[in-house]
Design an enzyme around this catalytic site. Structure first.
Site, PDB file in Angstrom:
ATOM      1  N   ASP A 176      -9.337   2.755   1.904  1.00 27.81           N
ATOM      2  CA  ASP A 176      -9.544   2.119   3.204  1.00 27.81           C
ATOM      3  C   ASP A 176     -10.110   3.035   4.379  1.00 27.81           C
ATOM      4  O   ASP A 176     -10.833   2.967   5.308  1.00 27.81           O
ATOM      5  CB  ASP A 176      -8.038   1.948   3.512  1.00 27.81           C
ATOM      6  CG  ASP A 176      -7.725   0.701   3.048  1.00 27.81           C
ATOM      7  OD1 ASP A 176      -8.575  -0.122   2.773  1.00 27.81           O
ATOM      8  OD2 ASP A 176      -6.371   0.370   2.845  1.00 27.81           O
ATOM      9  N   LYS A 186       0.793  -1.166  -0.037  1.00 31.28           N
ATOM     10  CA  LYS A 186       0.006  -0.143   0.039  1.00 31.28           C
ATOM     11  C   LYS A 186       0.739   1.292  -0.038  1.00 31.28           C
ATOM     12  O   LYS A 186       0.583   2.224  -0.656  1.00 31.28           O
ATOM     13  CB  LYS A 186      -1.020  -0.093   1.218  1.00 31.28           C
ATOM     14  CG  LYS A 186      -1.956  -1.141   1.168  1.00 31.28           C
ATOM     15  CD  LYS A 186      -2.966  -0.964   2.271  1.00 31.28           C
ATOM     16  CE  LYS A 186      -4.010  -2.172   2.276  1.00 31.28           C
ATOM     17  NZ  LYS A 186      -5.045  -1.987   3.263  1.00 31.28           N
TER      18      LYS A 186
END
Ligand code: ATR
Length: 307
Positions: free
Chosen positions: A131, A75
Site C-alpha cells: 500500500d 491489515k
C-alpha cells in the site's frame, strides 16, 4: 493479451480476504493481470470474519494458495499471524499481501508459483505491505508530484492517513501538515515521524492562508457517502493554496473534494491509481513477473466505472 486459461485441476488460487469484501475490485483486475501473464491462476474474494482470519490464512497455507491480499479489517490483525514479515510489512506495521513460500532443494524459500503443488511439503506465509509504495507511485504518476522535497497537507490520520504520512516522510517530503478530527491521532503520527524521519518537518494544523502546498491529500472517509461535507475546514484552508489534490477515495470517482479541487484549478486524481499499484505490486510478488499494468487498469476502470 493472452486468453484466459480454462479452470482445470492445475489452476492455482490467490484470494482477497475482507469483511465486507463483496464490493472489492481486486478480483476483476487481478484476474485480468493473471490472464495477461498467461497464468493458469484465479483470484477470488472471500468474506472472512476477523475471528476466523487466523484459520483462513492457515487453510490457504495448507491448500497451497499462491498468495493473499488482506483488506478491511485485517491489515493490522494479520501482522502477528504470519511466519515471516518482509521489510515492507515491518516498516508500515500492516500487511495487505501474503506470499506462500516453500524451500527449494538448496533450502532457499521461494514463492509457491515456482513449484508444482505435489512437490510442496513445507509452506510458510510471508507478509508484505504494498500500500505504502502505491501511494507515492500514484501521486507521482497520476499527478506529477514527487514526494522528495514536497510540502503536503494530509487530511486524516486513520490507518490510510498514517501510512501515507509515514511513507511520504520516508520518501523525503520536506514538510507535512497533518489535520485530523481527532487531534491526538495526528499528534501520534507527528511523534512517529519525528523519531523515524526527523528531516521531515511536521505541523499538526493547516498551513496559514499565505502558504501554499504542493499537494493536499484526502485520507479521511469523507466523500464516500452522498452528502458528506468537505474533508477540510474552508475557514482555515482554501484549495487555491494547493497545486494538486489527491483523494484516496475512488468510489465515487468524484467526491465533492475532487470536484471542488478540479474546479479550483488543482491537478486532481482519485484513489484508483493507489488501488491499481498496490495490486500490481502484489501480483509481481506472487508471480515474479512485471505486472501487466494496462490490462489490469482497463479491467479496474471497467469494474468501477463500467467503462
Ligand atoms: P482508514 O483505514 O480508511 O484510514 P480509519 O482508520 O477508520 O480508516 O480512518 C478514517 C479517517 O476518516 C480518520 O482520519 C477519521 O477521523 P478520526 O480519526 O477523527 O476518526 C476520518 N473521519 C471519518 N469520519 C469523519 C467525519 N465525520 N469527520 C471528520 N473526519 C472523519
Amino acid at each position: 493479451m493472452s486468453d484466459r486459461q480454462e479452470i482445470d485441476a492445475r489452476t492455482r488460487i490467490c484470494a482477497v480476504y475482507g469483511d465486507p469484501v463483496k464490493h472489492s475490485a481486486s478480483p476483476a483486475f487481478q484476474n485480468a493481470g493473471m490472464a495477461a501473464l498467461g497464468l493458469n491462476w484465479r483470484y477470488l474474494a472471500f468474506n472472512v470474519r476477523p475471528q476466523d482470519l487466523k484459520e483462513a490464512i492457515e487453510g490457504a497455507r495448507r491448500m497451497k494458495f499462491i498468495g493473499l491480499n488482506l483488506t478491511v479489517p485485517h491489515k493490522l490483525l494479520a501482522y502477528s499471524m504470519l511466519n515471516e514479515l518482509d521489510e515492507s510489512a515491518k516498516t508500515w506495521q500492516a500487511v495487505n499481501t501474503v506470499r506462500f513460500e516453500a524451500p527449494d532443494s538448496t533450502g532457499q524459500w521461494k514463492g509457491l508459483a515456482e513449484f508444482a503443488p505435489e512437490e510442496i511439503t513445507d509452506v510458510r506465509a510471508v507478509g508484505y505491505n504494498t500500500d505504502a509504495d502505491a501511494i507515492v507511485r500514484s501521486i507521482e504518476e497520476d499527478l506529477g508530484v514527487v514526494a522528495q522535497g514536497a510540502t503536503i497537507l494530509i487530511l486524516g490520520a486513520g490507518g490510510a492517513g498514517q501510512t501515507a504520512a509515514l511513507k511520504l516522510a520516508a520518501s523525503g517530503a520536506k514538510k507535512l501538515y497533518l489535520v485530523n478530527r481527532t487531534i491526538e491521532k495526528a499528534e501520534a503520527v507527528q511523534k512517529e515521524i519525528a523519531t523515524r524521519y526527523p528531516d521531515t518537518e511536521t505541523v499538526v494544523n493547516y498551513p496559514d492562508r499565505a502558504s501554499n502546498v504542493d499537494l493536499v491529500l484526502n485520507a479521511t472517509s469523507l466523500g464516500l457517502r452522498a452528502g458528506d461535507p468537505l474533508p477540510f475546514d474552508s475557514n482555515k484552508f482554501s484549495l487555491s493554496q494547493a497545486g494538486a489534490a489527491y483523494d484516496m477515495i475512488y468510489r465515487p470517482a468524484e467526491t465533492p473534494f475532487f470536484t471542488k479541487a478540479r474546479d479550483t484549478g488543482c491537478a486532481t486524481a482519485n484513489g484508483l491509481g493507489m488501488l491499481l499499484y498496490q495490486g500490481a505490486k502484489a501480483l509481481e510478488i506472487w508471480s515474479g513477473k512485471p505486472a501487466p499494468i494496462e490490462p489490469m487498469k482497463k479491467a479496474l476502470l471497467n469494474n468501477i466505472y463500467g467503462k
